[in-house]
Each structure stands twice: as C-alpha cells, then as structure tokens.
Design a protein around this motif. Structure first.
Motif, short mmCIF file in Angstrom:
data_model
loop_
_atom_site.label_atom_id
_atom_site.label_comp_id
_atom_site.label_asym_id
_atom_site.label_seq_id
_atom_site.Cartn_x
_atom_site.Cartn_y
_atom_site.Cartn_z
N GLN A 1 0.85 -1.18 0.00
CA GLN A 1 0.00 0.00 0.00
C GLN A 1 0.89 1.23 0.00
O GLN A 1 1.76 1.38 0.86
CB GLN A 1 -0.92 0.02 1.23
CG GLN A 1 -1.86 1.22 1.24
CD GLN A 1 -2.84 1.15 2.40
OE1 GLN A 1 -3.45 0.12 2.64
NE2 GLN A 1 -3.01 2.25 3.11
N LEU A 2 0.68 2.10 -0.98
CA LEU A 2 1.47 3.31 -1.10
C LEU A 2 0.89 4.41 -0.21
O LEU A 2 -0.21 4.28 0.35
CB LEU A 2 1.51 3.76 -2.56
CG LEU A 2 2.05 2.73 -3.55
CD1 LEU A 2 2.03 3.30 -4.97
CD2 LEU A 2 3.45 2.27 -3.18
N GLN A 3 1.63 5.50 -0.10
CA GLN A 3 1.23 6.59 0.77
C GLN A 3 -0.12 7.18 0.36
O GLN A 3 -0.87 7.69 1.19
CB GLN A 3 2.29 7.70 0.76
CG GLN A 3 3.63 7.29 1.36
CD GLN A 3 3.56 7.08 2.87
OE1 GLN A 3 2.61 7.48 3.53
NE2 GLN A 3 4.58 6.45 3.42
N ASN A 4 -0.46 7.09 -0.95
CA ASN A 4 -1.73 7.64 -1.42
C ASN A 4 -2.86 6.61 -1.36
O ASN A 4 -3.97 6.88 -1.82
CB ASN A 4 -1.59 8.17 -2.84
CG ASN A 4 -1.41 7.07 -3.87
OD1 ASN A 4 -0.92 5.98 -3.54
ND2 ASN A 4 -1.80 7.33 -5.10
N GLY A 5 -2.59 5.42 -0.80
CA GLY A 5 -3.60 4.38 -0.68
C GLY A 5 -3.63 3.39 -1.83
O GLY A 5 -4.29 2.36 -1.76
#
Length: 232
Positions: free
Chosen positions: A210-214
């Motif tokens: 999961q990346l920082q932007n979701g």
C-alpha cells in the motif's frame, strides 16, 4: 560492462575486441562478436548490453536497420564505419560516437573513454529521467515518481500528480540506473521506498504494497522478505 560487436570483417572485429578487452579490463563482464544484422539482433535481445559497436556496411546490408529494430534498447552505441558521410544520420539515431575507418587505436580508445565517463556519470546518482514527448525531451525529477511499471520494452512512469509518462528504457535497465532508494518489489514494478506505507498479506500467500496515497501494487513472493526487512 557488456559489449556486442557487429562487424563483418573478421580482422577488424578481432582488433576491436582486443582493444575493448584491454580498455575495460576487469570491468568487462561479457563480449560477443557478430558478423550480420541477424546475429547482432539476436545478441542484443539476449545479452542486454551496455555498449554496441556497429559497422554500417554488413555484407551489403545497412547497419542502421539494426539500430531501428532496437530503437528502444537501453545501451550506448559507437558506430565504426568507413562511411563518414553518414555521421550526421548516425547522431540522429542517438549514437554516442562515430569512429571513421580506418581508425587509429587512439581514436577508438577516446570513444571508449566517452562510454566509461557516461556510465560513471549515470552511476554517480541519477536525478532525472528523460522522456521523449511531442518531439521534445522532458526531464522528470525522480522525486516526482510514485512508482514505475513495466510496459514491455518500455516503462510507465507513474507520477505523484496522477499523470503517466512512457519511458523508452526497460524496467531492467532503469533498475540499474536508479539509486538504492528505489526497490524492485515485483517483476513489473519499481517503487521509491519512501512511497511505501505498509505491506498487506492476502489469502493464498499473495502480497501487496500500500502506497502513501492508498494505491495498491503487487509484491513478488521472492521480494517479500527483503522488502519487509527494509520497512521494519
């Protein structure tokens, strides 16, 4: 350094090979010499070279045909040819240097030095990726990358602003050029480690990042342990 020589005159091919081995020394990992466009194309597709040394007259066939067949190849090219009048066309193809025949050893050594300097500069810390767009070159700051996805012989640059750009180098080559802060998490994905939020474990032993932007991107099973270690 991985080198492919495409030269149909055996004597000249041996001379080029001898000089390449002498110049690059222990940095030379692989070298193959070919005498035709067909052999050269096969070598480029299988050897993933850093440098192509190419003659333009190959048994009556035009060496530019080889360059056009692998225009997206992530390697440097030095043309070694008696047809000096084709130098302008060669540079239009993006070659690094043009060495006219007959050549002195000093001249080819100079061309090798340009390659070495270029590779060293790349290894010193890449900050921008050059993208061809509408006939122009646009520089993408690597700080603006959210992740990079494989697109066959190309790569998709996914940016933090939501835009996508197509890069003409493969994911394998970009992995070699990008700094250590970029992690190959899957055969088709490279992610800046600072963009990683957490690892999600799915049913069936599948993993996602999961990346920082979701946004979610897949993690290869062979990459899971190493990535987990970096995030802890």
């Amino acid at each position: 350094m991985r080198i492919v020589i495409v030269e149909d005159e055996a004597r000249i091919a041996r001379r080029i090979e001898r000089m390449a081995r002498a110049f690059f020394g222990k940095d030379l990992e692989h070298l193959v010499a070919c005498e035709s466009i067909t052999q050269g194309l096969h070598a480029l597709e299988t050897a993933a070279p850093d440098l192509l040394l190419l003659d333009l007259n190959l048994n009556g066939n035009d060496g530019f045909g080889l360059l056009e067949s692998v225009s997206a190849g992530a390697f440097h090219t030095i043309i070694i040819s008696a047809h000096a009048e084709k130098a302008i066309t060669a540079f239009a193809h993006g070659v690094l240097d043009f060495v006219p025949k007959p050549f002195a050893e000093e001249r080819l050594t100079q061309a090798f030095a340009r390659v070495a300097a270029t590779v060293k500069k790349q290894d010193s810390g890449l900050k921008f990726l050059a993208v061809k767009k509408h006939g122009n070159i646009v520089l993408i700051d690597i700080k603006d990358l959210r992740y990079i996805k494989s697109a066959g012989i190309y790569s998709e640059l996914h940016l933090k602003n939501g835009h996508k750009e197509l890069h003409d180098k493969s994911l394998e080559k970009l992995e070699q050029l990008l700094p250590a802060s970029f992690e190959r998490i899957h055969k088709s994905y490279i992610v800046p480690i600072e963009q990683a939020a957490k690892i999600l474990v799915q049913e069936g032993g599948k993993y996602q990042l999961q990346l920082q932007n979701g946004e979610l991107v897949p993690i290869g099973r062979s990459r899971y342990k190493e990535l987990k270690g970096r995030l802890l």
